[in-house]
Enzyme design. Structure first.
Site, PDB file in Angstrom:
ATOM      1  N   ARG A  50       0.821  -1.216   0.000  1.00 27.20           N
ATOM      2  CA  ARG A  50       0.000   0.000   0.000  1.00 27.20           C
ATOM      3  C   ARG A  50       0.858   1.272   0.000  1.00 27.20           C
ATOM      4  NH1 ARG A  50      -4.072   0.541   3.874  1.00 27.20           N
ATOM      5  NH2 ARG A  50      -4.215  -1.698   4.116  1.00 27.20           N
ATOM      6  N   ASP A 176       1.306 -24.201   5.127  1.00 31.73           N
ATOM      7  CA  ASP A 176       1.662 -24.377   6.526  1.00 31.73           C
ATOM      8  C   ASP A 176       3.155 -24.660   6.471  1.00 31.73           C
ATOM      9  OD1 ASP A 176       2.446 -25.618   8.929  1.00 31.73           O
ATOM     10  OD2 ASP A 176       0.366 -26.068   9.394  1.00 31.73           O
ATOM     11  N   HIS A 177       3.976 -23.694   6.868  1.00 29.64           N
ATOM     12  CA  HIS A 177       5.399 -23.848   6.558  1.00 29.64           C
ATOM     13  C   HIS A 177       6.034 -25.042   7.280  1.00 29.64           C
ATOM     14  CE1 HIS A 177       6.084 -21.471  10.250  1.00 29.64           C
ATOM     15  NE2 HIS A 177       7.318 -21.903  10.225  1.00 29.64           N
ATOM     16  N   HIS A 239       0.115 -25.959  12.683  1.00 33.75           N
ATOM     17  CA  HIS A 239       1.395 -26.672  12.726  1.00 33.75           C
ATOM     18  C   HIS A 239       1.336 -27.962  13.545  1.00 33.75           C
ATOM     19  CE1 HIS A 239       2.722 -23.046  10.928  1.00 33.75           C
ATOM     20  NE2 HIS A 239       3.013 -22.371  12.014  1.00 33.75           N
ATOM     21  N   LYS A 339       5.237 -19.639  23.792  1.00 31.65           N
ATOM     22  CA  LYS A 339       6.264 -18.621  23.586  1.00 31.65           C
ATOM     23  C   LYS A 339       6.970 -18.390  24.918  1.00 31.65           C
ATOM     24  CE  LYS A 339       4.363 -16.443  19.538  1.00 31.65           C
ATOM     25  NZ  LYS A 339       5.175 -17.132  18.537  1.00 31.65           N
TER      26      LYS A 339
HETATM   27  C1  BG6 Z   1       4.225 -19.037  12.745  1.00 36.51           C
HETATM   28  C2  BG6 Z   1       3.538 -18.414  13.944  1.00 36.51           C
HETATM   29  O1  BG6 Z   1       3.292 -19.699  11.925  1.00 36.51           O
HETATM   30  O2  BG6 Z   1       5.201 -19.971  13.181  1.00 36.51           O
HETATM   31  C3  BG6 Z   1       4.565 -17.755  14.844  1.00 36.51           C
HETATM   32  O3  BG6 Z   1       2.613 -17.456  13.493  1.00 36.51           O
HETATM   33  C4  BG6 Z   1       5.670 -18.723  15.210  1.00 36.51           C
HETATM   34  O4  BG6 Z   1       3.950 -17.241  16.018  1.00 36.51           O
HETATM   35  C5  BG6 Z   1       6.234 -19.397  13.960  1.00 36.51           C
HETATM   36  O5  BG6 Z   1       6.687 -18.001  15.883  1.00 36.51           O
HETATM   37  C6  BG6 Z   1       7.202 -20.510  14.326  1.00 36.51           C
HETATM   38  O6  BG6 Z   1       7.839 -20.971  13.176  1.00 36.51           O
HETATM   39  P1  BG6 Z   1       9.288 -21.619  13.242  1.00 36.51           P
HETATM   40  O7  BG6 Z   1       9.555 -22.095  11.855  1.00 36.51           O
HETATM   41  O8  BG6 Z   1      10.216 -20.531  13.689  1.00 36.51           O
HETATM   42  O9  BG6 Z   1       9.211 -22.726  14.243  1.00 36.51           O
END
Ligand code: BG6
Length: 487
Positions: A50, A176-177, A239, A339
């Site tokens: 933006r 979903d990484h 996750h 966290k």
């Molecule tokens: C993200 C969350 O999807 O995954 C974050 O939104 C989190 O809050 C993160 O910190 C953790 O990913 P990774 O790859 O660092 O374990």
């Protein structure tokens, strides 16, 4: 079905191009793909934002921000400058239909287009609608949807429904990484590529499974999003449940995306729904208070920027759940994430059942066999076994048979986002969530969220730098079990 088109002229269009995710993850991942010759020469990266910037101003911003998120050993200034030449910035207010004309004028030749929506999910529907109305959605186009996809089942359904008006399911990549992490992908090979595990991978040979994703970071600058989400929506719904699916699913009939996703869906549908009594007994919510992380004093959640002083958002969740099927009957699964915990540690612990009989009598000091799969910070697989202690007597002691996955191959290990972006470009959907899978996950999570609200459940405080509230250990202790770091 869309066909893989790796070498086609390609535009990767990132909405939220100046956002955190872009400069921390997406651009570093694309840089790595560029540096390893995985992007065709005419691939362009169009960053949509933006801010009223031109490309020069955007490149200056990215040049200041992104290199910090690329491993120093992989960063080369000359290669980086060549990579930046692929970037074009397009200033668009994504909520305004006429603004899309600017994007259309940059996307004026036929190309394979990947639209990566790294924005708030509340914008997904209108972005798709506007892209469609300016004629940018053709049969080849793909859309990548970042999590969180909704805040509950109803909102997830609404987004899915809206996006489905413009893209068919084969064009939608719900990311979903965690599914892009090397060790997570390795889990399938470990389970289905080794004869020794399958016969034991079930009740009664497995006594319990624990899955932990522990972070040392706090909420940082993300309170605006996080306070409305909490650990359940941010981590468990996606996750952790995806990790659970890979641990618990049956062997798919092939590695085709739908065959794998069918099996994961069955696991999600087999999760026993929790009643209010189950929620009270089998879930623990926590919120961090001031403490220490990596030797530094850190604030509590309520003192973080932009967190309302009376927030009840959970920054920690532990759950005990059960899967209603023959393989897992009576096997408790424990999920935990938080966290500001003591260590950054993601691991899956498969605890095998005790020996039905021991010939060692009083000398039996045996500990259960455990398979310890560490996803991060390092990637390893260990098997905890009992052996004889050296010496004349017969005493037992535990040892770990270990496989350091980093050392096991010289090949480069790509980061999750790079791997998943390459999958999108190649048209491979296996490591992305299908619509029914995502909705099944929400369907299980929803009653827990509403149950917490109904029970007026206040998160239990835990000091930053600890392993969460004491109730989390008590949850395991009820089954005469303990979290791995306590055992
Ligand atoms: C993200 C969350 O999807 O995954 C974050 O939104 C989190 O809050 C993160 O910190 C953790 O990913 P990774 O790859 O660092 O374990």
């Amino acid at each position: 079905m869309t066909s893989p088109q790796t070498d086609a002229a390609l535009d990767i269009v990132i909405f939220g191009g100046a956002g955190d995710l872009s400069f921390r993850k997406l651009l570093p991942a694309l840089y790595m793909a560029h540096a390893h010759d995985k992007l065709s020469a005419d691939t362009r990266i169009l960053a949509v934002g933006r801010q009223a910037w031109d490309t020069e101003a955007y490149l200056k911003f990215i040049d200041e921000k992104s290199p910090d998120f690329i491993e120093t050993s992989s960063f080369d200034r000359v290669t980086w400058q060549a990579f930046l030449k692929r970037l074009v910035y397009v200033s668009v207010d994504v909520t305004s239909a006429p603004a899309y004309a600017a994007l259309k004028s940059v996307c004026n030749t036929p190309r394979l287009r990947v639209f990566y929506l790294a924005t708030a999910p509340s914008l997904f529907s209108q972005i798709c609608a506007h892209l469609h109305s300016v004629g940018l959605v053709d049969a080849q186009a793909r859309v990548v949807l970042e999590k969180p996809l909704g805040t509950d089942l109803a909102s997830a359904r609404a987004i899915n429904q809206d996006v489905a008006q413009y893209f068919n399911e084969q064009q939608i990549y719900r990311i979903d990484h965690y599914l892009g992490k090397e060790t997570v992908q390795n889990l399938m090979v470990l389970r289905f590529g080794n004869a020794i595990f399958e016969p034991l991978w079930r009740a009664p040979y497995i006594k319990s499974v624990q899955i932990t994703v522990a972070e040392t970071v706090g909420v940082g600058s993300r309170a605006g999003f996080y306070d409305g989400a909490g650990a359940m929506r941010d981590m468990v719904q996606n996750h952790l449940l995806q990790l659970l699916c890979i641990v618990a699913m049956e062997q798919p009939i092939s590695l085709d995306a739908d065959d794998v996703r069918d099996e994961k869906l069955k696991v999600l549908r087999s999760l026993r729904r929790m009643s209010l009594a189950d929620i009270k007994r089998d879930t623990v919510r926590g919120q961090y208070t001031a403490g220490a992380s990596d030797g530094q004093a850190v604030k509590g959640y309520l003192e973080e920027d932009n967190v309302p002083p009376d927030s009840r958002t959970e920054t920690f969740v532990a759950l005990r759940l059960q899967i209603n099927n023959a393989r897992w009957a009576q096997v408790p699964f424990f999920l935990r994430t938080g966290k500001r915990l003591q260590n950054r540690q993601s691991e899956i612990i498969i605890e095998f059942a005790d020996q039905p009989f021991s010939v060692f009598g009083k000398r039996d000091m045996s500990e259960p066999n455990r398979l310890i799969i560490t996803l991060q910070p390092e990637e390893s697989i260990e098997l905890a076994m009992m052996v004889k202690e050296p010496g004349t007597g017969l005493r037992m002691h535990p040892v770990h048979l270990g496989l350091d996955l980093q050392q096991s191959s010289e090949k480069r290990r790509a980061e999750a986002y790079e791997r998943l972006l390459m999958d999108v470009i190649k048209g491979r959907l296996t490591h992305f969530m299908r619509r029914d899978e995502l909705e099944a996950a929400w369907n299980w999570v929803d009653p827990i969220l509403t149950g917490w609200a109904e029970l007026d459940d206040k998160p239990r405080p835990y000091s930053a730098g600890s392993w969460g509230p004491a109730a989390s250990s008590a949850l395991m202790a009820r089954d005469e079990l303990s979290w791995f770091e306590e055992s």
